[in-house]
Design a protein around this motif. Structure first.
Motif, PDB file in Angstrom:
ATOM      1  N   TRP A 102       0.823  -1.220  -0.145  1.00 46.61           N
ATOM      2  CA  TRP A 102      -0.056   0.177   0.092  1.00 46.61           C
ATOM      3  C   TRP A 102       0.924   1.285   0.020  1.00 46.61           C
ATOM      4  CZ3 TRP A 102      -4.546   1.507  -1.021  1.00 46.61           C
ATOM      5  CH2 TRP A 102      -5.207   2.906  -0.847  1.00 46.61           C
ATOM      6  N   ARG A 125      -9.799   8.279  -2.068  1.00 47.45           N
ATOM      7  CA  ARG A 125      -9.144   7.200  -1.354  1.00 47.45           C
ATOM      8  C   ARG A 125      -9.719   7.064   0.042  1.00 47.45           C
ATOM      9  NH1 ARG A 125      -4.117   8.608  -1.037  1.00 47.45           N
ATOM     10  NH2 ARG A 125      -3.499   8.480  -3.092  1.00 47.45           N
ATOM     11  N   LYS A 126      -9.991   8.372   0.857  1.00 51.21           N
ATOM     12  CA  LYS A 126     -10.530   8.371   1.973  1.00 51.21           C
ATOM     13  C   LYS A 126     -11.616   7.985   2.134  1.00 51.21           C
ATOM     14  CE  LYS A 126      -7.649  12.182   3.744  1.00 51.21           C
ATOM     15  NZ  LYS A 126      -7.685  13.644   4.376  1.00 51.21           N
ATOM     16  N   ARG A 129     -11.834   3.836   1.956  1.00 50.70           N
ATOM     17  CA  ARG A 129     -11.310   3.526   3.158  1.00 50.70           C
ATOM     18  C   ARG A 129     -12.418   3.777   4.320  1.00 50.70           C
ATOM     19  NH1 ARG A 129      -5.944   6.191   5.300  1.00 50.70           N
ATOM     20  NH2 ARG A 129      -5.163   5.262   3.590  1.00 50.70           N
ATOM     21  N   ARG A 130     -13.112   4.567   4.276  1.00 52.01           N
ATOM     22  CA  ARG A 130     -14.208   4.820   5.356  1.00 52.01           C
ATOM     23  C   ARG A 130     -15.297   3.721   4.949  1.00 52.01           C
ATOM     24  NH1 ARG A 130     -14.790  10.900   4.483  1.00 52.01           N
ATOM     25  NH2 ARG A 130     -12.857  11.676   5.645  1.00 52.01           N
ATOM     26  N   LEU A 132     -14.718   0.819   3.478  1.00 47.87           N
ATOM     27  CA  LEU A 132     -14.188  -0.628   3.782  1.00 47.87           C
ATOM     28  C   LEU A 132     -14.237  -0.682   5.267  1.00 47.87           C
ATOM     29  CD1 LEU A 132     -11.262  -0.924   1.179  1.00 47.87           C
ATOM     30  CD2 LEU A 132     -13.339  -2.173   1.293  1.00 47.87           C
ATOM     31  N   ARG A 133     -13.916   0.082   6.061  1.00 55.06           N
ATOM     32  CA  ARG A 133     -14.056   0.082   7.446  1.00 55.06           C
ATOM     33  C   ARG A 133     -15.402  -0.382   7.823  1.00 55.06           C
ATOM     34  NH1 ARG A 133      -9.866   4.754   9.559  1.00 55.06           N
ATOM     35  NH2 ARG A 133      -8.146   3.879   8.869  1.00 55.06           N
TER      36      ARG A 133
END
Length: 137
Positions: A102, A125-126, A129-130, A132-133
């Protein structure tokens, strides 16, 4: 002269040298490392990053088993620490494979993209990521 000074062995057969087995294992791992590096070079022209992780794996095998490669690695580490750091992380006892790749992908993005698309890519990307979390909680 006493009997305590005379070496005595109950069995007369020769013992195998433990260093010989260790050396054979090390040489076979070095050969495997060179083979994996060659395989990575062969598949590097194919589409995708298939050759890069294979070459990295071969280098890790070689670095763990070769004194010459370790010396070269230390020289490279002094000359280019940012380039060598991912390999150091992969050589640990419990390597962090996903974070290393990564981090390298982020560095490649920074080199390839200019400043304006870079900001938009950070937002995307942020958000990813949120999402996926949230999905894996």
């Amino acid at each position: 002269m006493t009997l305590a000074l005379i070496p005595f062995r109950a069995d007369s057969r020769p013992r195998s040298r433990p260093g010989l087995l260790r050396r054979a294992k090390r040489l076979s791992m070095m050969a495997l490392g060179f083979l994996v590096i060659g395989l990575g070079i062969l598949i590097a022209p194919l589409p995708g990053p298939g050759g890069v992780p294979v070459i990295a794996l071969g280098l890790v095998l070689l670095l763990r088993n070769s004194w010459w490669a370790k010396r070269q690695f230390i020289r490279a580490q002094h000359a280019r620490p940012k380039w060598v750091y991912p390999f150091r992380r992969l050589m640990r006892k419990k390597p962090e494979i996903a974070p290393v790749f990564w981090q390298q992908a982020l560095r490649a993005e920074k080199v390839v993209l200019r400043k304006r698309p870079w900001r938009q890519l950070i937002r995307v990307r942020k958000r990813a990521r949120r999402a996926l979390r949230r999905a894996f909680r």
